[in-house]
Design a protein around this motif. Structure first.
Motif, PDB file in Angstrom:
ATOM      1  N   LYS A 211       3.375  -9.813   9.030  1.00 15.01           N
ATOM      2  CA  LYS A 211       2.409 -10.277  10.182  1.00 15.01           C
ATOM      3  C   LYS A 211       2.343 -10.255  11.522  1.00 15.01           C
ATOM      4  CE  LYS A 211       1.398 -15.891  10.877  1.00 15.01           C
ATOM      5  NZ  LYS A 211       1.855 -17.175  10.653  1.00 15.01           N
ATOM      6  N   GLN A 212       3.487 -10.045  11.856  1.00 11.10           N
ATOM      7  CA  GLN A 212       3.915  -9.609  13.150  1.00 11.10           C
ATOM      8  C   GLN A 212       3.401  -8.398  13.584  1.00 11.10           C
ATOM      9  OE1 GLN A 212       8.284 -10.224  13.819  1.00 11.10           O
ATOM     10  NE2 GLN A 212       7.741 -12.964  12.528  1.00 11.10           N
ATOM     11  N   SER A 213       3.766  -7.247  12.623  1.00  3.42           N
ATOM     12  CA  SER A 213       3.550  -6.271  13.090  1.00  3.42           C
ATOM     13  C   SER A 213       2.455  -4.800  12.599  1.00  3.42           C
ATOM     14  CB  SER A 213       5.127  -4.998  12.412  1.00  3.42           C
ATOM     15  OG  SER A 213       4.831  -5.116  11.042  1.00  3.42           O
ATOM     16  N   ASP A 214       1.813  -5.909  11.570  1.00  2.00           N
ATOM     17  CA  ASP A 214       0.022  -5.817  11.354  1.00  2.00           C
ATOM     18  C   ASP A 214       0.259  -4.693  10.311  1.00  2.00           C
ATOM     19  OD1 ASP A 214      -2.324  -5.435  10.717  1.00  2.00           O
ATOM     20  OD2 ASP A 214      -2.969  -4.009  12.180  1.00  2.00           O
ATOM     21  N   LEU A 215       1.639  -4.064   9.656  1.00  2.00           N
ATOM     22  CA  LEU A 215       1.726  -3.512   8.769  1.00  2.00           C
ATOM     23  C   LEU A 215       2.417  -3.751   7.560  1.00  2.00           C
ATOM     24  CD1 LEU A 215       4.462  -0.406  11.371  1.00  2.00           C
ATOM     25  CD2 LEU A 215       2.103  -0.499  10.332  1.00  2.00           C
ATOM     26  N   VAL A 216       2.186  -2.783   6.318  1.00  2.00           N
ATOM     27  CA  VAL A 216       2.467  -3.438   5.519  1.00  2.00           C
ATOM     28  C   VAL A 216       3.233  -2.670   4.624  1.00  2.00           C
ATOM     29  CG1 VAL A 216       1.385  -3.699   2.841  1.00  2.00           C
ATOM     30  CG2 VAL A 216       0.029  -4.276   4.886  1.00  2.00           C
ATOM     31  N   ALA A 217       4.661  -3.580   4.148  1.00  2.00           N
ATOM     32  CA  ALA A 217       6.099  -3.281   4.057  1.00  2.00           C
ATOM     33  C   ALA A 217       6.483  -3.091   2.023  1.00  2.00           C
ATOM     34  CB  ALA A 217       6.978  -3.414   4.873  1.00  2.00           C
ATOM     35  N   MET A 218       6.376  -1.952   1.684  1.00  2.00           N
ATOM     36  CA  MET A 218       6.968  -1.592  -0.177  1.00  2.00           C
ATOM     37  C   MET A 218       8.758  -1.392  -0.155  1.00  2.00           C
ATOM     38  SD  MET A 218       3.112  -0.165  -1.656  1.00  2.00           S
ATOM     39  CE  MET A 218       2.260  -1.995  -1.491  1.00  2.00           C
ATOM     40  N   THR A 219       8.752  -1.042  -0.873  1.00  2.00           N
ATOM     41  CA  THR A 219       9.871  -1.129  -1.547  1.00  2.00           C
ATOM     42  C   THR A 219       9.501   0.533  -1.412  1.00  2.00           C
ATOM     43  OG1 THR A 219      10.444  -1.194  -3.478  1.00  2.00           O
ATOM     44  CG2 THR A 219      10.813  -2.924  -2.236  1.00  2.00           C
ATOM     45  N   PRO A 220      10.490   1.404  -1.444  1.00  2.00           N
ATOM     46  CA  PRO A 220      10.224   3.496  -1.652  1.00  2.00           C
ATOM     47  C   PRO A 220       9.833   3.192  -4.171  1.00  2.00           C
ATOM     48  CG  PRO A 220      11.602   3.249  -1.329  1.00  2.00           C
ATOM     49  CD  PRO A 220      12.124   1.370  -0.791  1.00  2.00           C
ATOM     50  N   ASN A 221      10.587   2.329  -4.460  1.00  2.00           N
ATOM     51  CA  ASN A 221      10.295   2.383  -5.597  1.00  2.00           C
ATOM     52  C   ASN A 221       8.549   1.514  -6.120  1.00  2.00           C
ATOM     53  OD1 ASN A 221      10.369   2.604  -8.898  1.00  2.00           O
ATOM     54  ND2 ASN A 221      10.122   0.256  -9.351  1.00  2.00           N
ATOM     55  N   ASP A 222       8.437   0.626  -5.454  1.00  2.00           N
ATOM     56  CA  ASP A 222       7.050  -0.558  -5.354  1.00  2.00           C
ATOM     57  C   ASP A 222       5.874   0.901  -4.957  1.00  2.00           C
ATOM     58  OD1 ASP A 222       7.945  -2.355  -6.724  1.00  2.00           O
ATOM     59  OD2 ASP A 222       8.346  -3.841  -4.819  1.00  2.00           O
ATOM     60  N   SER A 223       6.100   2.046  -3.852  1.00  2.00           N
ATOM     61  CA  SER A 223       5.274   2.769  -3.428  1.00  2.00           C
ATOM     62  C   SER A 223       4.358   3.831  -3.935  1.00  2.00           C
ATOM     63  CB  SER A 223       5.515   2.767  -2.178  1.00  2.00           C
ATOM     64  OG  SER A 223       6.629   3.768  -2.065  1.00  2.00           O
ATOM     65  N   LEU A 224       5.220   3.356  -5.161  1.00  2.00           N
ATOM     66  CA  LEU A 224       5.379   5.501  -5.921  1.00  2.00           C
ATOM     67  C   LEU A 224       3.801   5.198  -6.696  1.00  2.00           C
ATOM     68  CD1 LEU A 224       8.347   5.855  -8.406  1.00  2.00           C
ATOM     69  CD2 LEU A 224       7.667   6.664  -5.963  1.00  2.00           C
ATOM     70  N   SER A 225       3.286   3.309  -7.185  1.00  2.00           N
ATOM     71  CA  SER A 225       1.945   2.886  -7.585  1.00  2.00           C
ATOM     72  C   SER A 225       1.194   3.640  -6.696  1.00  2.00           C
ATOM     73  CB  SER A 225       1.928   1.832  -8.208  1.00  2.00           C
ATOM     74  OG  SER A 225       2.209   0.742  -7.334  1.00  2.00           O
ATOM     75  N   THR A 226       1.402   3.360  -5.685  1.00  2.00           N
ATOM     76  CA  THR A 226       0.283   4.030  -4.680  1.00  2.00           C
ATOM     77  C   THR A 226      -0.592   5.410  -4.287  1.00  2.00           C
ATOM     78  OG1 THR A 226       1.298   4.080  -2.574  1.00  2.00           O
ATOM     79  CG2 THR A 226       0.553   2.095  -3.404  1.00  2.00           C
ATOM     80  N   ILE A 227       0.623   6.077  -5.253  1.00  2.00           N
ATOM     81  CA  ILE A 227       0.017   7.263  -5.124  1.00  2.00           C
ATOM     82  C   ILE A 227      -0.965   8.096  -6.367  1.00  2.00           C
ATOM     83  CG2 ILE A 227       0.997   9.692  -5.329  1.00  2.00           C
ATOM     84  CD1 ILE A 227       4.352   9.177  -4.177  1.00  2.00           C
ATOM     85  N   SER A 228      -1.994   8.314  -5.979  1.00  2.00           N
ATOM     86  CA  SER A 228      -3.195   8.327  -6.773  1.00  2.00           C
ATOM     87  C   SER A 228      -2.976   9.978  -7.633  1.00  2.00           C
ATOM     88  CB  SER A 228      -4.361   8.849  -6.154  1.00  2.00           C
ATOM     89  OG  SER A 228      -4.132   9.331  -5.544  1.00  2.00           O
ATOM     90  N   ALA A 229      -2.266  10.819  -7.675  1.00  2.00           N
ATOM     91  CA  ALA A 229      -2.090  11.638  -8.453  1.00  2.00           C
ATOM     92  C   ALA A 229      -1.114  10.812 -10.207  1.00  2.00           C
ATOM     93  CB  ALA A 229      -1.809  12.870  -8.054  1.00  2.00           C
ATOM     94  N   TYR A 230      -0.145  10.305  -9.308  1.00  2.00           N
ATOM     95  CA  TYR A 230       0.956   9.690  -9.721  1.00  2.00           C
ATOM     96  C   TYR A 230       0.586   8.712 -11.385  1.00  2.00           C
ATOM     97  CZ  TYR A 230       5.224   7.263 -11.521  1.00  2.00           C
ATOM     98  OH  TYR A 230       6.033   6.620 -11.931  1.00  2.00           O
ATOM     99  N   GLN A 231      -0.124   8.061  -9.848  1.00  2.00           N
ATOM    100  CA  GLN A 231      -0.616   7.116 -10.892  1.00  2.00           C
ATOM    101  C   GLN A 231      -1.668   7.217 -12.573  1.00  2.00           C
ATOM    102  OE1 GLN A 231      -3.076   3.704  -8.955  1.00  2.00           O
ATOM    103  NE2 GLN A 231      -2.768   2.376 -10.252  1.00  2.00           N
ATOM    104  N   ALA A 232      -2.961   7.577 -11.903  1.00  2.00           N
ATOM    105  CA  ALA A 232      -3.224   8.377 -12.737  1.00  2.00           C
ATOM    106  C   ALA A 232      -2.787   9.500 -13.694  1.00  2.00           C
ATOM    107  CB  ALA A 232      -4.833   9.624 -11.675  1.00  2.00           C
TER     108      ALA A 232
END
Length: 358
Positions: A211-232
């Motif tokens: 809310k304060q920074s206008d950035l979206v924070a994720m843990t490194p482990n959770d962020s892996l699912s946003t890597i398209s090649a890895y998810q597919a």
């Protein structure tokens, strides 16, 4: 296991056949599991190991309409990184830019992914400093690079401080380097992926940070699912493993159903002389467990040996998670499949069965 053990000894060929089928299915499942883990590691290793260097959160820019949060769409400006460092719960913040580039090794050019960090960044592997880089071991195999060698970006030569097995991203070797070297070597980071890497304490609140920074924070482990090649890749290989396990349960269930029908007279005799249904059920499940253990164990052993021999050629992970866990799952599913045959054991009538046999 009075009846079950004698069946195993008497009908060796039949049980060897189904045991061989179970072994082959187990071999395929374990090999696929090890390959999936190896491919997954090659796709995300450079990100998944960031917590080892103190990165507890990865901050992405807010995605444009119709896009998802993730590495492909993130563009975090340097001013936003400085602003993130001032948020509650954040003890330190640094930028990371990801770019595709080509490196020259003895005149031979190779494709690499460059992870550009600030000079002295806490998130960089040990040995990354101006004039010195850490590269993925994949580049060492492809271009015969060793620690102490020099590699060239444009007109800038840098020294390879170390090779790392955990420096790869989307199956491409990663070169960790500083912003100073990236600029000197002509590495183009503008318009590419840029992130903020955060070191946080226990008071960090992801919702308040967003809310304060206008950035979206994720843990490194959770962020892996946003890597398209890895998810597919992970989704496809997981589906294949699930299907093979279901096939195993169906094969074992069908085999024991037919086998139970064939030995109905024997079950009737045992019931007629006083054998309890619970005893016959335990006998059948014990027989199935032995068959699954022998067949599954053999398949797992062959897959483990094959994986150890193949991991220098293909990405393959040999660990209890990729060997023993699939074996246990296959045994459980196989026993569930064998449960289908228990209904006939429970409902067989001695008089009817013996009369039919005559």
């Amino acid at each position: 296991m009075f009846l079950g053990s004698r069946d195993l000894r008497h009908a060796k060929g039949r049980f060897a056949l189904i045991g061989g089928v179970v072994a082959l299915i187990t071999l395929l499942v374990v090999m696929l599991t090890g390959l999936a883990a190896g491919l997954g590691r090659e796709s995300v290793a450079a990100v998944s190991t960031m917590p080892d260097r103190g990165v507890s959160q990865i901050a992405f820019s807010q995605p444009a309409q119709g896009q998802k949060v993730g590495f492909d769409s993130s563009r975090v400006a340097s001013s936003a990184v400085k602003d993130a460092a001032d948020q509650p719960g954040v003890t330190e913040a640094t930028s990371l830019a990801i770019a595709q580039s080509r490196v020259s090794v003895d005149g031979v050019r190779s494709a690499v992914t460059v992870f550009v960090v600030e000079d002295g960044s806490f998130a960089a592997p040990s040995g990354v400093r101006p004039g010195s880089v850490v590269v993925g071991s994949g580049l060492g195999k492809d271009a015969n690079v060793a620690a102490g060698d020099s590699i060239t970006f444009g007109d800038k030569s840098v020294r390879v401080q170390a090779l790392s097995d955990d420096a790869s991203y989307q199956h491409v070797p990663v070169v960790w380097m500083t912003q100073t070297d990236a600029k000197a070597g002509g590495v183009q980071t503008a318009g590419g992926t840029s992130l903020a890497l955060l070191k946080t304490d226990g008071s960090f609140d992801a919702a308040a940070f967003e809310k304060q920074s206008d950035l979206v924070a994720m843990t490194p482990n959770d962020s892996l699912s946003t890597i398209s090649a890895y998810q597919a890749e992970n989704g496809s290989l997981t589906l294949m493993r699930v299907m093979l396990m279901l096939v195993s349960a169906l094969v074992v269930g069908a085999f024991f159903t037919i086998w139970t029908i064939q030995r109905t007279p024997d079950l009737a005799v045992l019931k007629a002389i006083g054998a309890r249904t619970s005893y016959l059920v335990r006998d059948a499940l014990g027989q199935a467990a032995i068959l699954l253990l022998i067949g599954g164990g053999l398949g797992t052993l062959i897959a483990t040996v094959g994986g150890l021999l193949a991991r220098d050629v293909v990405p393959f992970v040999v660990s209890p998670t990729t060997t023993l866990v699939p074996l246990v799952l296959l045994m459980v599913l196989g026993l569930l499949g064998a449960l289908v045959s228990l209904r006939r054991i429970a409902t067989v009538d001695p008089n009817s069965a013996l009369g039919a046999a005559r």
